[in-house]
Motif scaffolding. Structure first.
Motif, PDB file in Angstrom:
ATOM      1  N   TYR A 140      13.023   3.894 -12.285  1.00 34.31           N
ATOM      2  CA  TYR A 140      11.641   3.825 -12.729  1.00 34.31           C
ATOM      3  C   TYR A 140      11.230   5.104 -13.460  1.00 34.31           C
ATOM      4  CZ  TYR A 140       6.536   3.395 -12.068  1.00 34.31           C
ATOM      5  OH  TYR A 140       5.175   3.326 -12.238  1.00 34.31           O
ATOM      6  N   LYS A 141      10.853   4.975 -14.727  1.00 32.66           N
ATOM      7  CA  LYS A 141      10.336   6.089 -15.527  1.00 32.66           C
ATOM      8  C   LYS A 141      11.184   7.356 -15.392  1.00 32.66           C
ATOM      9  CE  LYS A 141       6.113   6.225 -16.565  1.00 32.66           C
ATOM     10  NZ  LYS A 141       4.679   6.490 -16.631  1.00 32.66           N
TER      11      LYS A 141
ATOM     12  N   ASP B 235       9.565   2.815 -19.419  1.00 33.19           N
ATOM     13  CA  ASP B 235       8.116   2.988 -19.608  1.00 33.19           C
ATOM     14  C   ASP B 235       7.304   2.494 -18.400  1.00 33.19           C
ATOM     15  OD1 ASP B 235       8.450   0.306 -19.856  1.00 33.19           O
ATOM     16  OD2 ASP B 235       7.672   0.133 -21.898  1.00 33.19           O
ATOM     17  N   GLY B 236       7.990   2.024 -17.369  1.00 29.95           N
ATOM     18  CA  GLY B 236       7.281   1.644 -16.142  1.00 29.95           C
ATOM     19  C   GLY B 236       6.574   0.308 -16.219  1.00 29.95           C
ATOM     20  N   ARG B 237       6.847  -0.476 -17.262  1.00 31.22           N
ATOM     21  CA  ARG B 237       6.153  -1.744 -17.451  1.00 31.22           C
ATOM     22  C   ARG B 237       6.525  -2.769 -16.362  1.00 31.22           C
ATOM     23  NH1 ARG B 237       3.765  -4.071 -21.929  1.00 31.22           N
ATOM     24  NH2 ARG B 237       3.446  -1.923 -22.502  1.00 31.22           N
TER      25      ARG B 237
ATOM     26  N   GLY C 254       7.722  -1.987 -13.532  1.00 26.51           N
ATOM     27  CA  GLY C 254       7.169  -1.412 -12.301  1.00 26.51           C
ATOM     28  C   GLY C 254       5.746  -1.893 -12.061  1.00 26.51           C
ATOM     29  N   ILE C 255       4.933  -1.898 -13.112  1.00 25.32           N
ATOM     30  CA  ILE C 255       3.554  -2.372 -12.980  1.00 25.32           C
ATOM     31  C   ILE C 255       3.532  -3.857 -12.620  1.00 25.32           C
ATOM     32  CG2 ILE C 255       1.415  -2.847 -14.259  1.00 25.32           C
ATOM     33  CD1 ILE C 255       1.727  -0.236 -15.687  1.00 25.32           C
TER      34      ILE C 255
ATOM     35  N   VAL D 169       4.294  -1.625  -8.428  1.00 25.75           N
ATOM     36  CA  VAL D 169       4.817  -0.369  -7.897  1.00 25.75           C
ATOM     37  C   VAL D 169       3.772   0.730  -8.095  1.00 25.75           C
ATOM     38  CG1 VAL D 169       6.555   1.430  -8.267  1.00 25.75           C
ATOM     39  CG2 VAL D 169       7.225  -0.985  -8.312  1.00 25.75           C
TER      40      VAL D 169
END
Lengths: 158, 177
Positions: B99-100, B125-127, B129-130, B134
């Motif tokens: 993640y990121k 970019d954590g997309r 994850g969102i 997360v």
């Protein structure tokens, strides 16, 4: 003398260097940014939990703000963006929790406390009113009078 | 009416009970609305083989763990030995969601501490994850054969949580059709 004239000239020119351009807007679309900020203020950051994602500078708050901006720019409504975040993070992201089964106590709690307090107060007051309405018999009146009078007499010295 | 003087004491004990309960709750653990919902679809490049993507559909038909980690994450180091140990028992495949993170850092991290993951996918970019909700790495999701999220561990996987919570759930899901 020459130095003084040179200095005066230099000072006279000083205001010219004070010239600057108007500040450029920081964002390309201020209207959009205003909507982003307005919505961000009612969304809670999950990392620093007592800040909104507008206030927080946590990485996640930055990402969520970027998501809000992107989705508003893509033409979604405020409600759709909120639904998007609630689907992922739950009602916890909302600073204004919705009224539903699990939050009834939260919303009704203060009113219930107030009402039960008022009910208790009413009960106490009505009981006190009843208690003060005690009537004495003639015999009790005489005894009370006697007691009061004896209390008014000076105490005999020992 | 004799016991009336006990009323304030009873109220105090009730309040103390509520406060004691509240103190023992962890405000960092926000229950996920994704439990018992289909996992969000993703297709991400793999850390070791960036040209190959792994998607949610690739994992259908088996019970698996998705562990969100990053080389910058301190608590991940704490849970890592637990995962390495668990991976060696081959009960379920563990997929890492990096993640990121920076891939070179992530690869070095795995070299140094061991690699419990069948593969790690890169969410730069954590997309994704969102999409998974997360908010604090590490997080671990237990996903069933149909691709439904069944459990989420927020924070490091402890040996205790693994033995007493996650393993029984895995066995139950593996037994299911």
């Amino acid at each position: 003398m020459l130095r003084r004239i040179a200095l005066t000239l230099l000072l006279a020119l000083a205001p010219l260097t004070g010239f600057t351009a108007d500040a450029r807007p920081l964002v390309a679309d201020p209207a959009l940014e205003a909507r982003v900020l307005k919505l961000s203020e009612v969304l809670r950051c999950l990392v620093c939990q007592n800040q909104s994602i507008a206030e927080s500078n946590a990485d996640l708050a930055l990402d969520l703000r970027a998501q809000v901006r992107e989705q508003l720019a893509a033409g979604k409504t405020e409600d759709q963006v909120v639904d998007y975040l609630v689907a992922r993070y739950g009602d916890f992201v909302l600073y204004d929790p919705p009224l539903k089964g699990t939050t009834v106590l939260l919303w009704a709690g203060p009113a219930l406390l107030l009402l039960s307090g008022l009910a208790w107060l009413g009960w106490r007051l009505s009981r006190r009113a009843r208690e003060s309405g005690v009537t004495l018999s003639a015999e009790q009146h005489a005894r009370a009078k006697q007691l009061l009078e004896s209390a008014n007499e000076p105490e005999p010295r020992q | 009416m004799k016991a009336k003087f006990l009323v304030p004491l009873a109220l105090f004990l009730l309040l103390a009970g509520f406060l004691a309960f509240g103190l023992n709750l962890n405000p960092r653990e926000v229950p996920s609305p994704l439990i018992d919902k289909p996992a969000p679809a993703f297709s991400l490049p793999q850390l070791q083989v960036p040209d190959t993507q792994l998607s949610l559909d690739d994992m259908k038909g088996q019970v698996w763990l998705l562990n969100v980690w990053a080389s910058w994450c301190v608590a991940c180091r704490q849970e890592h030995p637990v995962l390495v140990d668990f991976a060696s028992s081959h009960v379920v495949p563990i997929i890492g969601l990096n993640y990121k993170d920076q891939s070179p850092d992530a690869l070095r991290w795995l070299d140094e501490f061991g690699n419990p993951y069948v593969t790690s996918i890169v969410d730069a970019d954590g997309r994704v994850g969102i999409d998974f909700g997360v908010y604090g790495v590490p997080e671990t999701f237990l996903i069933d054969k149909q691709g439904v999220i069944r459990f989420k561990q927020i924070g490091p996987v402890t040996p205790d949580a693994l033995q007493n919570v996650i393993l029984p759930k895995i066995r139950e899901l593996q037994g299911a059709a």
